[in-house]
Design a protein around this motif. Structure first.
Motif, PDB file in Angstrom:
ATOM      1  N   ALA A  85       0.864  -1.275   0.184  1.00  0.00           N
ATOM      2  CA  ALA A  85      -0.198   0.003  -0.009  1.00  0.00           C
ATOM      3  C   ALA A  85       0.688   1.212  -0.159  1.00  0.00           C
ATOM      4  O   ALA A  85       0.195   2.360   0.310  1.00  0.00           O
ATOM      5  CB  ALA A  85      -0.902   0.031   1.240  1.00  0.00           C
TER       6      ALA A  85
ATOM      7  N   PRO B  64      -5.748   1.381   2.027  1.00  0.00           N
ATOM      8  CA  PRO B  64      -6.852   0.222   1.515  1.00  0.00           C
ATOM      9  C   PRO B  64      -7.706  -0.171   2.577  1.00  0.00           C
ATOM     10  O   PRO B  64      -7.200  -0.348   3.861  1.00  0.00           O
ATOM     11  CB  PRO B  64      -6.026  -0.941   1.158  1.00  0.00           C
ATOM     12  CG  PRO B  64      -4.415  -0.233   0.681  1.00  0.00           C
ATOM     13  CD  PRO B  64      -4.560   0.823   1.515  1.00  0.00           C
ATOM     14  N   HIS B  65      -8.803  -0.055   2.755  1.00  0.00           N
ATOM     15  CA  HIS B  65      -9.949  -0.670   3.562  1.00  0.00           C
ATOM     16  C   HIS B  65      -9.531  -2.031   4.339  1.00  0.00           C
ATOM     17  O   HIS B  65      -9.707  -2.237   5.445  1.00  0.00           O
ATOM     18  CB  HIS B  65     -11.590  -0.700   3.260  1.00  0.00           C
ATOM     19  CG  HIS B  65     -12.570  -1.123   4.026  1.00  0.00           C
ATOM     20  ND1 HIS B  65     -12.977  -0.139   5.156  1.00  0.00           N
ATOM     21  CD2 HIS B  65     -12.758  -2.280   4.392  1.00  0.00           C
ATOM     22  CE1 HIS B  65     -13.809  -0.894   6.121  1.00  0.00           C
ATOM     23  NE2 HIS B  65     -13.685  -2.096   5.460  1.00  0.00           N
TER      24      HIS B  65
END
Length: 188
Positions: A88, A127-128
């Motif tokens: 990420a 990111p979730h």
């Protein structure tokens, strides 16, 4: 359900060029000054935290943004070498990686930073699934990343909703304002 990561770190990553100690005042006018030492190291409060936690054996993921340049690739490789998951860590093709020069004198330091991607890092870089899969979420350098600062209340609320604990390292406020009203929303 077990978490995928002990720690998700959100925030800044930049190379630090550390020079010193200076024994005389900094000389402008294109004067060459020599120092006893110089080093290129992982910098940025978030990246330093991620490396330290990984060194302690924690499962660590990092979410943030650097430039798609040599400095950004250096950071990605250095974080990975420390055992940090960098999937990420966005490589931004439009903005340079932040760069910091640290000048030392005795026990003090002068810190100069070119912000690069710090001004474009935002909640969209997180990111979730990382928020949902971390035991603890730590955000760093609040005052250096205005877009991320705006998104932090919701990011931390989401992480807490998934059972994570959270923490915040504001780092320094280069403006000197230390806006408490803005911090109230993230601290809540």
């Amino acid at each position: 359900m077990p978490t995928a990561y002990d720690l998700l770190v959100i925030g800044d990553a930049n190379p630090d060029v550390v020079l010193g100690p200076l024994t005389e005042p900094l000389a402008f006018g294109q004067r060459e000054q020599l120092t006893d030492s110089g080093s290129l190291v992982v910098g940025g409060s978030a990246a330093i935290m991620a490396c330290g936690a990984a060194r302690l054996g924690l499962r660590v993921a990092f979410a943030g943004r650097v430039g798609d340049d040599d400095a950004g690739r250096y950071l990605r490789d250095a974080l990975t070498a420390h055992g940090v998951d960098t999937r990420a860590l966005t490589l931004d093709p439009d903005r340079p990686t932040p760069l910091t020069v640290v000048l030392t004198r005795g026990d003090d330091r002068a810190i100069l930073t070119a912000p690069g991607t710090l001004t474009t890092t935002s909640g969209r870089d997180v990111p979730h699934e990382l928020l949902a899969g971390a035991r603890h979420v730590h955000a760093a350098s609040y005052f250096l990343q205005p877009r991320l600062a705006e998104d932090l209340p919701e990011l931390l609320r989401t992480a807490r909703g998934h059972g994570a604990t959270t923490s915040l390292d504001t780092q320094d406020d280069p403006s000197g304002r230390w806006d408490g009203a803005a911090l109230d929303a993230v601290l809540a």
